[in-house]
Every structure is written in C-alpha cells, then in structure tokens.
Design a protein around this motif. Structure first.
Motif, PDB file in Angstrom:
ATOM      1  N   GLY A 213      25.208  -2.971 -13.760  1.00  0.00           N
ATOM      2  CA  GLY A 213      25.398  -3.661 -15.041  1.00  0.00           C
ATOM      3  C   GLY A 213      24.176  -4.418 -15.504  1.00  0.00           C
ATOM      4  N   GLN A 214      23.145  -4.501 -14.627  1.00  0.00           N
ATOM      5  CA  GLN A 214      21.793  -4.977 -14.965  1.00  0.00           C
ATOM      6  C   GLN A 214      21.661  -6.474 -15.227  1.00  0.00           C
ATOM      7  OE1 GLN A 214      20.765  -2.534 -18.383  1.00  0.00           O
ATOM      8  NE2 GLN A 214      20.215  -0.778 -17.114  1.00  0.00           N
ATOM      9  N   LEU A 215      22.710  -7.260 -15.011  1.00  0.00           N
ATOM     10  CA  LEU A 215      22.619  -8.679 -15.390  1.00  0.00           C
ATOM     11  C   LEU A 215      21.532  -9.426 -14.619  1.00  0.00           C
ATOM     12  CD1 LEU A 215      23.827 -10.773 -17.276  1.00  0.00           C
ATOM     13  CD2 LEU A 215      25.596 -11.231 -15.588  1.00  0.00           C
ATOM     14  N   GLN A 216      21.304  -9.028 -13.360  1.00  0.00           N
ATOM     15  CA  GLN A 216      20.274  -9.698 -12.554  1.00  0.00           C
ATOM     16  C   GLN A 216      18.866  -9.506 -13.142  1.00  0.00           C
ATOM     17  OE1 GLN A 216      22.055  -7.100 -11.547  1.00  0.00           O
ATOM     18  NE2 GLN A 216      20.610  -5.455 -11.125  1.00  0.00           N
ATOM     19  N   ARG A 217      18.730  -8.542 -14.041  1.00  0.00           N
ATOM     20  CA  ARG A 217      17.415  -8.280 -14.640  1.00  0.00           C
ATOM     21  C   ARG A 217      17.168  -9.128 -15.890  1.00  0.00           C
ATOM     22  NH1 ARG A 217      17.607  -1.663 -14.163  1.00  0.00           N
ATOM     23  NH2 ARG A 217      17.444  -1.566 -11.892  1.00  0.00           N
ATOM     24  N   TRP A 218      18.103 -10.012 -16.188  1.00  0.00           N
ATOM     25  CA  TRP A 218      18.004 -10.869 -17.382  1.00  0.00           C
ATOM     26  C   TRP A 218      17.896 -12.335 -16.986  1.00  0.00           C
ATOM     27  CZ3 TRP A 218      16.976  -9.062 -22.077  1.00  0.00           C
ATOM     28  CH2 TRP A 218      17.243  -7.720 -22.348  1.00  0.00           C
ATOM     29  N   ARG A 219      17.040 -12.640 -16.036  1.00  0.00           N
ATOM     30  CA  ARG A 219      16.851 -14.044 -15.624  1.00  0.00           C
ATOM     31  C   ARG A 219      16.107 -14.812 -16.702  1.00  0.00           C
ATOM     32  NH1 ARG A 219      17.626 -15.397  -9.707  1.00  0.00           N
ATOM     33  NH2 ARG A 219      19.602 -15.880 -10.641  1.00  0.00           N
ATOM     34  N   THR A 220      15.313 -14.076 -17.482  1.00  0.00           N
ATOM     35  CA  THR A 220      14.650 -14.684 -18.634  1.00  0.00           C
ATOM     36  C   THR A 220      15.076 -13.867 -19.855  1.00  0.00           C
ATOM     37  OG1 THR A 220      12.739 -13.235 -18.574  1.00  0.00           O
ATOM     38  CG2 THR A 220      12.640 -15.212 -17.193  1.00  0.00           C
ATOM     39  N   ALA A 221      14.547 -14.219 -21.017  1.00  0.00           N
ATOM     40  CA  ALA A 221      14.931 -13.505 -22.236  1.00  0.00           C
ATOM     41  C   ALA A 221      14.393 -12.072 -22.249  1.00  0.00           C
ATOM     42  CB  ALA A 221      14.434 -14.265 -23.450  1.00  0.00           C
ATOM     43  N   LYS A 222      13.534 -11.760 -21.262  1.00  0.00           N
ATOM     44  CA  LYS A 222      12.923 -10.431 -21.236  1.00  0.00           C
ATOM     45  C   LYS A 222      13.501  -9.632 -20.076  1.00  0.00           C
ATOM     46  CE  LYS A 222       8.251  -8.515 -21.774  1.00  0.00           C
ATOM     47  NZ  LYS A 222       8.474  -7.388 -20.948  1.00  0.00           N
ATOM     48  N   TYR A 223      13.853  -8.385 -20.341  1.00  0.00           N
ATOM     49  CA  TYR A 223      14.424  -7.503 -19.318  1.00  0.00           C
ATOM     50  C   TYR A 223      13.359  -7.171 -18.276  1.00  0.00           C
ATOM     51  CZ  TYR A 223      16.692  -3.245 -17.485  1.00  0.00           C
ATOM     52  OH  TYR A 223      17.262  -2.292 -16.693  1.00  0.00           O
ATOM     53  N   ASP A 224      13.705  -7.353 -16.991  1.00  0.00           N
ATOM     54  CA  ASP A 224      12.759  -7.074 -15.908  1.00  0.00           C
ATOM     55  C   ASP A 224      13.389  -6.070 -14.950  1.00  0.00           C
ATOM     56  OD1 ASP A 224      11.075  -7.015 -13.773  1.00  0.00           O
ATOM     57  OD2 ASP A 224      11.028  -9.188 -13.449  1.00  0.00           O
ATOM     58  N   SER A 225      12.980  -4.817 -15.072  1.00  0.00           N
ATOM     59  CA  SER A 225      13.607  -3.743 -14.297  1.00  0.00           C
ATOM     60  C   SER A 225      13.246  -3.803 -12.812  1.00  0.00           C
ATOM     61  CB  SER A 225      13.205  -2.383 -14.869  1.00  0.00           C
ATOM     62  OG  SER A 225      11.810  -2.219 -14.715  1.00  0.00           O
ATOM     63  N   THR A 226      12.334  -4.711 -12.425  1.00  0.00           N
ATOM     64  CA  THR A 226      11.903  -4.761 -11.019  1.00  0.00           C
ATOM     65  C   THR A 226      12.804  -5.671 -10.164  1.00  0.00           C
ATOM     66  OG1 THR A 226      10.413  -6.627 -11.364  1.00  0.00           O
ATOM     67  CG2 THR A 226       9.490  -4.411 -11.709  1.00  0.00           C
ATOM     68  N   VAL A 227      13.702  -6.421 -10.790  1.00  0.00           N
ATOM     69  CA  VAL A 227      14.532  -7.363 -10.015  1.00  0.00           C
ATOM     70  C   VAL A 227      15.553  -6.587  -9.172  1.00  0.00           C
ATOM     71  CG1 VAL A 227      16.191  -9.271 -10.175  1.00  0.00           C
ATOM     72  CG2 VAL A 227      14.256  -9.164 -11.755  1.00  0.00           C
ATOM     73  N   ALA A 228      15.655  -6.965  -7.892  1.00  0.00           N
ATOM     74  CA  ALA A 228      16.565  -6.280  -6.966  1.00  0.00           C
ATOM     75  C   ALA A 228      18.015  -6.599  -7.308  1.00  0.00           C
ATOM     76  CB  ALA A 228      16.258  -6.716  -5.543  1.00  0.00           C
ATOM     77  N   PRO A 229      18.940  -5.681  -7.021  1.00  0.00           N
ATOM     78  CA  PRO A 229      20.356  -5.923  -7.350  1.00  0.00           C
ATOM     79  C   PRO A 229      20.938  -7.134  -6.629  1.00  0.00           C
ATOM     80  CG  PRO A 229      20.024  -3.641  -6.639  1.00  0.00           C
ATOM     81  CD  PRO A 229      18.714  -4.342  -6.461  1.00  0.00           C
ATOM     82  N   ASN A 230      20.604  -7.301  -5.351  1.00  0.00           N
ATOM     83  CA  ASN A 230      21.212  -8.389  -4.571  1.00  0.00           C
ATOM     84  C   ASN A 230      20.371  -9.652  -4.623  1.00  0.00           C
ATOM     85  OD1 ASN A 230      23.724  -7.743  -3.406  1.00  0.00           O
ATOM     86  ND2 ASN A 230      22.705  -6.199  -2.141  1.00  0.00           N
ATOM     87  N   GLN A 231      20.993 -10.765  -4.976  1.00  0.00           N
ATOM     88  CA  GLN A 231      20.312 -12.063  -4.932  1.00  0.00           C
ATOM     89  C   GLN A 231      20.260 -12.556  -3.497  1.00  0.00           C
ATOM     90  OE1 GLN A 231      23.206 -14.053  -7.810  1.00  0.00           O
ATOM     91  NE2 GLN A 231      21.433 -15.399  -7.841  1.00  0.00           N
ATOM     92  N   PRO A 232      19.291 -13.408  -3.145  1.00  0.00           N
ATOM     93  CA  PRO A 232      19.358 -14.094  -1.856  1.00  0.00           C
ATOM     94  C   PRO A 232      20.671 -14.870  -1.744  1.00  0.00           C
ATOM     95  CG  PRO A 232      17.231 -14.432  -2.895  1.00  0.00           C
ATOM     96  CD  PRO A 232      18.097 -13.733  -3.903  1.00  0.00           C
ATOM     97  N   ALA A 233      21.276 -14.842  -0.537  1.00  0.00           N
ATOM     98  CA  ALA A 233      22.632 -15.375  -0.351  1.00  0.00           C
ATOM     99  C   ALA A 233      22.757 -16.858  -0.704  1.00  0.00           C
ATOM    100  CB  ALA A 233      23.074 -15.139   1.088  1.00  0.00           C
ATOM    101  N   ASN A 234      21.670 -17.631  -0.529  1.00  0.00           N
ATOM    102  CA  ASN A 234      21.783 -19.081  -0.762  1.00  0.00           C
ATOM    103  C   ASN A 234      21.469 -19.501  -2.191  1.00  0.00           C
ATOM    104  OD1 ASN A 234      19.133 -18.537  -0.663  1.00  0.00           O
ATOM    105  ND2 ASN A 234      18.583 -20.074   0.901  1.00  0.00           N
ATOM    106  N   GLU A 235      21.216 -18.545  -3.069  1.00  0.00           N
ATOM    107  CA  GLU A 235      21.003 -18.886  -4.490  1.00  0.00           C
ATOM    108  C   GLU A 235      22.342 -19.074  -5.184  1.00  0.00           C
ATOM    109  OE1 GLU A 235      18.824 -16.013  -6.755  1.00  0.00           O
ATOM    110  OE2 GLU A 235      16.920 -16.529  -5.792  1.00  0.00           O
TER     111      GLU A 235
END
Ligand code: FUB
Length: 377
Positions: A213-235
């Motif tokens: 669903g790509q939501l992890q790639r929207w940490r900023t207003a710009k789409y970043d296709s390099t962001v990994a699907p899984n976040q670090p567990a403590n975030e």
C-alpha cells in the motif's frame, strides 16, 4: 511475505474453484444479474464452487456471491437498501509478492441487497480502469458516499508512475456507472479509502496501507520508493491518514493528517506491536457518540479496533474484532441496518487463493460497555 500463510490444498474443491476462476474472467458484462448466493446461514447452495470449503473447516458465514470473486467490501445503506462496493478479484497469473502485484484487479462491480439475509444482485461493471485517464493498474479496495443527489465512488489505483493515488468518480445511481474525475484527488496517496459522514454533516476520508500500500514511502511530502516495507520495531507505528472532505466531496479540504493510535497507557503503538498496529483496511463508524476506528493488522491477520472522542482521534486500542479469516488479507466494513450492526468481510473460501476472495456478512455484537465481541469467522 504477503503470500499464503496457510497451505494450499489440492482438492476437488480447488479444481472446482479453477473452473470458477475461468468463468469469472468472461463474466464482465454490464447486465444486471441476480447472484446465486444468499447470505449468512444458507449452506445449501449448488453453485459450481459450493464445495469450495477446501480445508474442510466450517465457516461462520457463506459467500454472498459465487459467480465472481469479490473482496474488501465497503457496505453502505442508501435509501433503506444495502449497497456493497467491493474489489473485483480476477486471475491474471501475476506472481505473488510483498507488493501485492497478484491483486491485479481491473474494474469494480457493485452488489446490493434488501437485507443482510436477502438475495444479492450484481449490477455489473461500474467503473473500468481503462476509463480512468490517469490510472495504470490494480484497482484496490474502494468506498462510496452519497451527498446532495450524487453518489461518489472512491478508489485507489496505481498511476502511470506506479504510485497508488485515490480517485473519485460520480454517478446519479448508487450502482453506477461511475465517471471518474480526470485527475486523482490532489494530495491523495496510498490505498483503502474509507469515507465517513459524521452526524454534523462533515465528511472525512481515512486511508492508507503499509507494504504494498506504499504508506511507508510517504514519510515526507515526497514519495520515496527506497524506503523498506518494515519499520524498525521500536519506532512509533505508521498511522492511517485522515482528511476532511470538501463540500463537493471531490477534494481534501485541509491537510492530510496522520491518525494517532495509542495503547492502554496512552503511549503510541510501536511498529513491533504487529498484533495491534495499523496495516491497512481502515473503517470508521460512530456508536453512542464514540468514534470506532477498525483496521487490519496485515501480517498478523487480525481485525482490531480503537476508540476515540473525535473523528481525527487520537484513538485508544481496545481489542480484536475478528480473528484471522482463511487467506492472507482481512478487510471489512461496518453498518447499522434496522437497529442491528453488521460486519462485511472477506475470506478465500471459494478458491483458497489469497488473491481470489469472496465477500461475506455476519452480525456484530456489542457489550453493554460499548466493547465489541470478537468474531471467529
Ligand atoms: O484488495 C487489495 C488489497 O488487499 C486491499 O487494498 C487491502 O485492504 C487488502 O484487502
């Protein structure tokens, strides 16, 4: 992997489901047809895939339709009748992967029923990807709304850059056909829109989904296709998104915000808390003045809920609404009909394939304190 969690069994039922898959490919006409399936308690149906309980296990409810595959049911009551806006699953041969490429749907078909136990009518194709100028592929879980004589269909689909956006299409009929606006909703991204009309006349869209669903790639207003699907567990876990709808229901009226989901101690849920944190498939309903945010936990296959005092949250995690269904994905909607509450959901009873699902309905029961009973599907 966003793939089969449970083993596929090669049974006569599965072979029957292959025949159904083939029939589903050719069943794209716009003619109104009456489905052979009936709701919940009827287990005596004789459609080709009636032996589709390929694991031999008992299911709480039976598929609402059996001649096409349907998933992600967003149900609404319009003019006293139930309309279901599902995804229309098809077999395309796309390999399974964590991006969900195997969910390669191309159109939407709307179902209706006079009651949750009633006959189901399939109203044919309501919107096809080829009629959405900006869209490329994968028509995922839609939703609908009604305002001032117009019905709105909200749909996530990948654009020409392979980025999920959310489109809007309109019709004078709840069953379409719908005509898409020429561009996606400005500022929209990711998947699984759910539009909630509050009692004060305001409407809000909740949306988003991680991994495919790509939501992890929207940490900023710009789409970043390099962001990994899984976040670090403590975030702090990524939350669903929320935006107020404009008066004409075609735009966001204000900024997109991230919804906060807290644990029982008021601390934000962490990414490692995979049995509670948001994954996809959000829904909102209001009960006794409280806002109930329900959603899928994705890779732990639960539907869970969190409760808040305002539509924008924050919401406090309360518990499990539905235990895992057969199939990887779990997705639902909730409506009130004639004083009772119902949950529409899907599983893979007919096919035992993650990407060929069938929608179902069952009653949702609450306790006196407003908590919801856990459903075993
Ligand atoms: O149907 C495709 C995707 O699978 C949906 O968007 C998710 O919610 C999951 O059900």
């Amino acid at each position: 992997m966003r793939t089969h969690r449970k083993a596929n069994l090669l049974t006569p039922a599965l072979l029957a489901s292959l025949a159904l898959a083939s029939a589903c490919q050719s069943n794209g006409s716009k003619n109104e047809t009456t489905a052979t399936g009936t709701a919940a308690a009827d287990t005596t149906q004789s459609a080709p895939a009636s032996a589709g309980d390929s694991t031999g296990k008992k299911f709480l409810s039976q598929p609402l339709v059996r001649d096409i595959y349907t998933a992600d049911p967003s149900a609404h009551v319009f003019n006293g009748k139930i309309y279901i806006y599902p995804s229309h699953d098809i077999e395309t041969g796309m390999p399974e992967n964590d991006n969900g490429d195997h969910f390669a749907m191309r159109d939407y078909r709307i179902l209706s029923m006079d009651s949750p136990e009633g006959k189901v009518t399939d109203h044919g194709v309501a919107l096809d990807v080829k009629d959405v100028p900006w869209a490329k592929r994968q028509m995922w879980a839609p939703d609908a709304a009604f305002k001032n004589g117009t019905y709105y269909l909200y749909f996530p689909v990948k654009d020409k850059q392979d980025i999920f956006r959310i489109g809007v299409a309109t019709s004078k009929s709840p069953t379409g056909p719908f005509k898409a606006d020429p561009q996606p909703i400005a500022g929209s991204y990711s998947i699984d829109p759910a539009v909630f009309a509050d009692t004060d006349g305001n409407a809000y869209m909740y949306f988003g989904g991680i991994w495919g669903g790509q939501l992890q790639r929207w940490r900023t207003a710009k789409y970043d296709s390099t962001v990994a699907p899984n976040q670090p567990a403590n975030e702090v876990a990524i939350g669903p998104r929320f935006a107020r709808m404009s008066k004409d229901m075609r735009k966001f009226d204000g900024p997109v915000q991230e919804v906060k989901i807290l644990d029982e101690n008021g601390k934000p849920l962490l990414a490692g808390d995979t049995k509670k944190r948001f994954f996809e498939g959000v829904w909102m309903h209001k009960y006794n003045g409280k806002y109930y945010l329900t959603y899928s936990t994705g890779d732990t296959h639960l539907l869970v809920y969190a409760v808040g005092d305002k539509p924008e949250g924050p919401f406090t995690y309360k518990g499990v609404l539905m235990n895992p269904v057969q199939g990887w994905t779990t997705h639902h909607s909730i409506i009130e009909f004639n004083g009772k509450w119902y949950i529409f959901y899907h599983d893979t009873q007919l096919s035992n394939k993650t990407w060929l699902r069938n929608v179902k309905v069952t009653e949702l029961k609450r306790n006196a304190d407003g908590t919801m009973e856990t459903i075993n599907p």
